[in-house]
Design an enzyme around this catalytic site. Sequence first.
Site, PDB file in Angstrom:
ATOM      1  CG  ASN A 141      -1.754   1.248   1.337  1.00 12.90           C
ATOM      2  OD1 ASN A 141      -1.873   1.998   0.384  1.00 12.90           O
ATOM      3  ND2 ASN A 141      -2.346   1.478   2.504  1.00 12.90           N
ATOM      4  CE  LYS A 152       0.097   3.628   4.725  1.00 11.66           C
ATOM      5  NZ  LYS A 152      -0.165   3.833   6.129  1.00 11.66           N
ATOM      6  CG  HIS A 156      -6.069   2.171   4.948  1.00 12.61           C
ATOM      7  ND1 HIS A 156      -5.618   3.158   5.783  1.00 12.61           N
ATOM      8  CD2 HIS A 156      -5.072   1.266   4.849  1.00 12.61           C
ATOM      9  CE1 HIS A 156      -4.370   2.866   6.166  1.00 12.61           C
ATOM     10  NE2 HIS A 156      -4.020   1.714   5.604  1.00 12.61           N
ATOM     11  CD  GLU A 171      -3.168   5.837   6.481  1.00 11.48           C
ATOM     12  OE1 GLU A 171      -3.115   5.831   5.249  1.00 11.48           O
ATOM     13  OE2 GLU A 171      -2.274   5.339   7.203  1.00 11.48           O
ATOM     14  CD  GLU A 179      -3.752  -2.330   7.401  1.00 14.14           C
ATOM     15  OE1 GLU A 179      -2.593  -2.548   7.059  1.00 14.14           O
ATOM     16  OE2 GLU A 179      -4.373  -1.321   7.057  1.00 14.14           O
ATOM     17  N   GLY A 230       2.162   2.383  10.906  1.00 12.24           N
ATOM     18  CA  GLY A 230       3.171   3.447  10.764  1.00 12.24           C
ATOM     19  C   GLY A 230       3.866   3.827  12.056  1.00 12.24           C
ATOM     20  CB  SER A 235       4.702  -1.613  12.411  1.00 13.07           C
ATOM     21  OG  SER A 235       4.345  -0.259  12.619  1.00 13.07           O
TER      22      SER A 235
HETATM   23  C1  PEP Z   1      -1.079   0.401   6.156  1.00 13.85           C
HETATM   24  O1  PEP Z   1      -1.288   1.603   6.283  1.00 13.85           O
HETATM   25  O2  PEP Z   1      -1.866  -0.324   5.519  1.00 13.85           O
HETATM   26  C2  PEP Z   1       0.123  -0.149   6.790  1.00 13.85           C
HETATM   27  C3  PEP Z   1       0.143  -1.416   7.030  1.00 13.85           C
HETATM   28  O3  PEP Z   1       1.129   0.740   7.085  1.00 13.85           O
HETATM   29  P1  PEP Z   1       2.543   0.414   7.778  1.00 13.85           P
HETATM   30  O4  PEP Z   1       3.067  -0.879   7.200  1.00 13.85           O
HETATM   31  O5  PEP Z   1       3.403   1.565   7.438  1.00 13.85           O
HETATM   32  O6  PEP Z   1       2.292   0.269   9.242  1.00 13.85           O
END
Ligand code: PEP
Length: 250
Positions: free
Chosen positions: A8, A10, A89, A91, A158, A164, A204
């Site tokens: 992803n 983003k 997601h 966000e 998630e 992040g 992460s």
């Molecule tokens: C995400 O936003 O889908 C995600 C998994 O981000 P990160 O790997 O940076 O935590």
Amino acid sequence: MKNLVIANWKCNPSSLKEAKNLFNLIKKQSKDIKKTEIIIVPPFIYLPFLKGLDLGAQDCFWEDKGAFTGEISPLMLKNLSCKYVIIGHSERRKYFNENNEIINKKIKAALRNNLIPILCIGEREEEKKKKKTKKIIREQLENGLKDIKKANLIIAYEPIWAIGTGNFCDFEIAKEIKNIIFETLSKIFNKNNLEKIKIIYGGSVNFKNASDYIKKSEFNGLLVGGASLKSQDFVKIIKSIEKLNNIKFK
Ligand code: PEP
């Protein structure tokens, strides 16, 4: 069943040149990958220019066409040979006020256009502290999938506090949540459909922890944000998954 590794990107990178460069590096460095499915999810505008790996979109609208300024429809994505679409997601839930009802409309629209939705679910830090994780997960699944009886689908767990932050979810806890997701899905879908649904982890993920989410937590794949923007790190994650024998879905 192949394990999935999904990138992803983003709102990155900022130019088509950089997007092509990152994509081509990942493609080149993963050319020997056979047992793992790699999916790249770039910003919409780069989708027509990236060829040779499976593609997904980061969102879609709930109508196929019409007077909806600024929206991208699932039909447009399908016509671009896009196979997957991330829906819900955290966000989008946070910055664009997407709730389970909107997410449900988007999932139905994606399915109607033969796109495979990647439905993101997960609890916020304060919900985790108040021990509300199970409740949130069940609500997001039951409401996000309301009135859907048949679906080719991916569920991405998630935890929002893990996205992040470098603060990834403990493997045993992640496994417990995976089982709750599976139990909830088994009340919604029949056995045949259930076998087609993949449950993946995101938050992460890096090349050190990636394989343990498959081995220890028994997920069917990973959704990777930050680490998917560096080709070497992302390919290391893919290779660590490729090494594992696929764990049979239970
Ligand atoms: C995400 O936003 O889908 C995600 C998994 O981000 P990160 O790997 O940076 O935590």
